[in-house]
Design a protein around this motif. Structure first.
Motif, PDB file in Angstrom:
ATOM      1  N   ILE A  48      -1.406   5.855   2.308  1.00  8.98           N
ATOM      2  CA  ILE A  48      -2.078   5.708   1.082  1.00  8.98           C
ATOM      3  C   ILE A  48      -1.914   4.361   0.284  1.00  8.98           C
ATOM      4  CG2 ILE A  48      -2.164   6.817  -1.296  1.00  8.98           C
ATOM      5  CD1 ILE A  48      -1.090   9.341  -0.244  1.00  8.98           C
ATOM      6  N   VAL A  49      -0.798   3.797   0.432  1.00  8.39           N
ATOM      7  CA  VAL A  49      -0.628   2.378  -0.145  1.00  8.39           C
ATOM      8  C   VAL A  49      -1.400   1.476   0.680  1.00  8.39           C
ATOM      9  CG1 VAL A  49       0.997   0.554  -0.524  1.00  8.39           C
ATOM     10  CG2 VAL A  49       1.787   2.831  -1.193  1.00  8.39           C
ATOM     11  N   LEU A  50      -1.558   1.700   1.958  1.00 10.17           N
ATOM     12  CA  LEU A  50      -2.589   0.721   2.809  1.00 10.17           C
ATOM     13  C   LEU A  50      -3.896   0.828   2.407  1.00 10.17           C
ATOM     14  CD1 LEU A  50      -2.671  -1.231   5.004  1.00 10.17           C
ATOM     15  CD2 LEU A  50      -3.173   0.616   6.520  1.00 10.17           C
ATOM     16  N   ALA A  51      -4.351   2.023   2.448  1.00  5.35           N
ATOM     17  CA  ALA A  51      -5.751   2.241   2.178  1.00  5.35           C
ATOM     18  C   ALA A  51      -6.058   2.060   0.618  1.00  5.35           C
ATOM     19  CB  ALA A  51      -6.069   3.882   1.986  1.00  5.35           C
ATOM     20  N   LEU A  52      -5.073   2.230  -0.432  1.00  2.00           N
ATOM     21  CA  LEU A  52      -5.432   1.585  -1.716  1.00  2.00           C
ATOM     22  C   LEU A  52      -5.505   0.129  -2.006  1.00  2.00           C
ATOM     23  CD1 LEU A  52      -5.871   2.802  -4.529  1.00  2.00           C
ATOM     24  CD2 LEU A  52      -3.277   2.616  -4.822  1.00  2.00           C
ATOM     25  N   VAL A  53      -4.398  -0.581  -1.245  1.00  2.00           N
ATOM     26  CA  VAL A  53      -4.566  -1.975  -1.471  1.00  2.00           C
ATOM     27  C   VAL A  53      -5.732  -2.490  -0.632  1.00  2.00           C
ATOM     28  CG1 VAL A  53      -3.240  -4.043  -0.669  1.00  2.00           C
ATOM     29  CG2 VAL A  53      -2.025  -1.963  -1.878  1.00  2.00           C
ATOM     30  N   VAL A  54      -5.964  -2.258   0.737  1.00  2.00           N
ATOM     31  CA  VAL A  54      -7.175  -2.634   1.382  1.00  2.00           C
ATOM     32  C   VAL A  54      -8.610  -2.464   0.423  1.00  2.00           C
ATOM     33  CG1 VAL A  54      -8.508  -2.016   3.429  1.00  2.00           C
ATOM     34  CG2 VAL A  54      -6.151  -2.483   3.720  1.00  2.00           C
ATOM     35  N   GLU A  55      -8.753  -1.321   0.034  1.00  2.40           N
ATOM     36  CA  GLU A  55      -9.907  -0.897  -0.907  1.00  2.40           C
ATOM     37  C   GLU A  55      -9.881  -2.008  -2.011  1.00  2.40           C
ATOM     38  OE1 GLU A  55      -9.605   2.992  -2.155  1.00  2.40           O
ATOM     39  OE2 GLU A  55     -10.053   3.715   0.290  1.00  2.40           O
ATOM     40  N   GLN A  56      -8.838  -2.348  -2.721  1.00  4.50           N
ATOM     41  CA  GLN A  56      -9.034  -3.287  -3.932  1.00  4.50           C
ATOM     42  C   GLN A  56      -9.198  -4.618  -3.259  1.00  4.50           C
ATOM     43  OE1 GLN A  56      -9.350  -2.347  -6.698  1.00  4.50           O
ATOM     44  NE2 GLN A  56      -8.116  -0.517  -7.051  1.00  4.50           N
ATOM     45  N   VAL A  57      -8.614  -5.257  -2.090  1.00  3.86           N
ATOM     46  CA  VAL A  57      -8.821  -6.252  -1.642  1.00  3.86           C
ATOM     47  C   VAL A  57     -10.284  -6.539  -1.244  1.00  3.86           C
ATOM     48  CG1 VAL A  57      -7.987  -7.947   0.297  1.00  3.86           C
ATOM     49  CG2 VAL A  57      -6.274  -6.765  -1.131  1.00  3.86           C
ATOM     50  N   GLU A  61     -12.866  -4.954  -2.348  1.00  6.31           N
ATOM     51  CA  GLU A  61     -13.655  -5.323  -3.381  1.00  6.31           C
ATOM     52  C   GLU A  61     -13.488  -6.670  -4.123  1.00  6.31           C
ATOM     53  OE1 GLU A  61     -13.857  -3.592  -8.073  1.00  6.31           O
ATOM     54  OE2 GLU A  61     -13.129  -2.146  -6.615  1.00  6.31           O
ATOM     55  N   LEU A  62     -12.416  -7.078  -4.034  1.00  9.99           N
ATOM     56  CA  LEU A  62     -12.330  -8.623  -4.392  1.00  9.99           C
ATOM     57  C   LEU A  62     -13.080  -9.472  -3.497  1.00  9.99           C
ATOM     58  CD1 LEU A  62      -8.394  -9.106  -5.300  1.00  9.99           C
ATOM     59  CD2 LEU A  62     -10.289  -9.316  -6.760  1.00  9.99           C
ATOM     60  N   LEU A  63     -13.053  -9.469  -2.118  1.00  9.01           N
ATOM     61  CA  LEU A  63     -13.868 -10.275  -1.219  1.00  9.01           C
ATOM     62  C   LEU A  63     -15.300  -9.819  -0.989  1.00  9.01           C
ATOM     63  CD1 LEU A  63     -10.997  -9.996   1.583  1.00  9.01           C
ATOM     64  CD2 LEU A  63     -11.689 -11.982  -0.037  1.00  9.01           C
ATOM     65  N   GLY A  64     -15.558  -8.412  -1.512  1.00  9.05           N
ATOM     66  CA  GLY A  64     -17.026  -8.032  -1.359  1.00  9.05           C
ATOM     67  C   GLY A  64     -17.412  -7.864   0.105  1.00  9.05           C
ATOM     68  N   ILE A  65     -16.386  -7.298   0.844  1.00  8.15           N
ATOM     69  CA  ILE A  65     -16.725  -6.889   2.164  1.00  8.15           C
ATOM     70  C   ILE A  65     -16.184  -5.517   2.264  1.00  8.15           C
ATOM     71  CG2 ILE A  65     -16.371  -9.187   2.957  1.00  8.15           C
ATOM     72  CD1 ILE A  65     -13.443  -8.722   4.085  1.00  8.15           C
ATOM     73  N   GLU A  66     -16.286  -4.929   3.468  1.00  9.25           N
ATOM     74  CA  GLU A  66     -16.127  -3.515   3.655  1.00  9.25           C
ATOM     75  C   GLU A  66     -14.371  -3.349   3.902  1.00  9.25           C
ATOM     76  OE1 GLU A  66     -17.960  -0.748   3.709  1.00  9.25           O
ATOM     77  OE2 GLU A  66     -19.644  -1.901   3.170  1.00  9.25           O
ATOM     78  N   PRO A  67     -13.767  -2.186   3.536  1.00  7.62           N
ATOM     79  CA  PRO A  67     -12.377  -2.160   3.713  1.00  7.62           C
ATOM     80  C   PRO A  67     -12.002  -2.322   5.229  1.00  7.62           C
ATOM     81  CG  PRO A  67     -13.227  -0.596   2.310  1.00  7.62           C
ATOM     82  CD  PRO A  67     -14.226  -1.321   2.883  1.00  7.62           C
ATOM     83  N   HIS A  68     -12.822  -1.700   6.119  1.00  6.71           N
ATOM     84  CA  HIS A  68     -12.285  -1.908   7.617  1.00  6.71           C
ATOM     85  C   HIS A  68     -12.125  -3.171   8.173  1.00  6.71           C
ATOM     86  CE1 HIS A  68     -16.313  -1.818   9.094  1.00  6.71           C
ATOM     87  NE2 HIS A  68     -16.634  -1.008   8.048  1.00  6.71           N
ATOM     88  N   ASP A  69     -12.937  -4.211   7.368  1.00  2.00           N
ATOM     89  CA  ASP A  69     -12.857  -5.483   7.899  1.00  2.00           C
ATOM     90  C   ASP A  69     -11.672  -6.245   7.192  1.00  2.00           C
ATOM     91  OD1 ASP A  69     -15.374  -5.297   9.203  1.00  2.00           O
ATOM     92  OD2 ASP A  69     -16.769  -5.852   7.402  1.00  2.00           O
ATOM     93  N   VAL A  70     -11.225  -5.720   6.197  1.00  2.00           N
ATOM     94  CA  VAL A  70      -9.953  -6.158   5.464  1.00  2.00           C
ATOM     95  C   VAL A  70      -8.697  -5.997   6.522  1.00  2.00           C
ATOM     96  CG1 VAL A  70      -8.294  -6.412   3.692  1.00  2.00           C
ATOM     97  CG2 VAL A  70     -10.770  -6.077   3.316  1.00  2.00           C
ATOM     98  N   ASP A  71      -8.589  -5.034   6.866  1.00  2.00           N
ATOM     99  CA  ASP A  71      -7.403  -4.528   7.741  1.00  2.00           C
ATOM    100  C   ASP A  71      -8.155  -3.562   8.865  1.00  2.00           C
ATOM    101  OD1 ASP A  71      -4.943  -3.172   8.805  1.00  2.00           O
ATOM    102  OD2 ASP A  71      -4.095  -4.354   7.209  1.00  2.00           O
ATOM    103  N   PRO A  72      -7.646  -3.746  10.077  1.00  2.00           N
ATOM    104  CA  PRO A  72      -8.192  -2.556  11.166  1.00  2.00           C
ATOM    105  C   PRO A  72      -7.372  -1.285  11.020  1.00  2.00           C
ATOM    106  CG  PRO A  72      -6.880  -4.346  12.256  1.00  2.00           C
ATOM    107  CD  PRO A  72      -7.081  -4.874  10.713  1.00  2.00           C
ATOM    108  N   ARG A  73      -6.405  -1.176  10.198  1.00  2.00           N
ATOM    109  CA  ARG A  73      -5.590  -0.038  10.195  1.00  2.00           C
ATOM    110  C   ARG A  73      -6.137   0.929   9.400  1.00  2.00           C
ATOM    111  NH1 ARG A  73       0.070  -2.408   8.588  1.00  2.00           N
ATOM    112  NH2 ARG A  73      -1.378  -3.595   7.466  1.00  2.00           N
ATOM    113  N   TYR A  74      -7.142   0.342   8.486  1.00  2.00           N
ATOM    114  CA  TYR A  74      -7.713   1.376   7.520  1.00  2.00           C
ATOM    115  C   TYR A  74      -8.580   2.524   8.297  1.00  2.00           C
ATOM    116  CZ  TYR A  74     -10.624   2.539   3.265  1.00  2.00           C
ATOM    117  OH  TYR A  74     -11.182   3.374   2.484  1.00  2.00           O
TER     118      TYR A  74
END
Length: 153
Positions: free
Chosen positions: A122-131, A133-146
């Motif tokens: 849950i923490v990983l998903a939440l932080v990845v989603e917020q990051v 949003e900041l970067l303007g990219i898809e969450p699975h591009d931020v972290d492959p574990r998403y």
């Protein structure tokens, strides 16, 4: 101390005369082992958050700029809050010299998690989603574990 106290040996829980035993009472030098210290929920959550943030920030820091990550116990909701949902995090974009601030609320996340592995996810998903949003990219591009099944929400 009375005379009687000097004559009568004290009774101890040590019935067989071997002294107190076990790793909790043996000095560290004698056993080479230290019993683990109990961790509070807050310490466990902070460790999870630190692990997630350190990994993501190491990969994306040059694109993110200055971001402050914080953990608070619970959000402070106004008296007229009428939403049936409690916020899990807060993201305030920085401007000028003010850094972007990502705050994760510990208690609502712990309430949703069944166990530690679930809390980590849950923490990983939440932080990845917020990051993301900041970067303007898809969450699975931020972290492959998403988890990819969360993209549809």
């Amino acid at each position: 101390m009375t005379e009687r106290d000097e004559l009568v040996p004290r009774r101890r829980r040590d019935r067989r005369g071997r002294g107190m035993r076990g790793p909790a009472v043996q000095p560290l030098a004698a056993t080479g082992h230290r019993p683990p210290l109990p961790r509070s929920r807050r310490e466990v959550f902070d460790k999870i958050m630190l692990d997630v943030v350190t990994d993501i920030d190491a990969r994306w820091s040059e694109h993110l700029g200055l971001v402050e990550y914080a953990v608070e116990d619970a959000p402070q909701l106004p008296d007229d809050w009428d939403s049936g949902r409690v916020p899990l995090s807060s993201l305030v974009r920085g401007s000028g010299t003010t850094p972007t601030r990502l705050v994760v609320f510990r208690r609502p996340l712990e309430h949703r998690a069944a166990d530690r592995a679930d809390l980590e996810a849950i923490v990983l998903a939440l932080v990845v989603e917020q990051v993301a949003e900041l970067l303007g990219i898809e969450p699975h591009d931020v972290d492959p574990r998403y988890p990819s099944d969360l993209d549809d929400d």
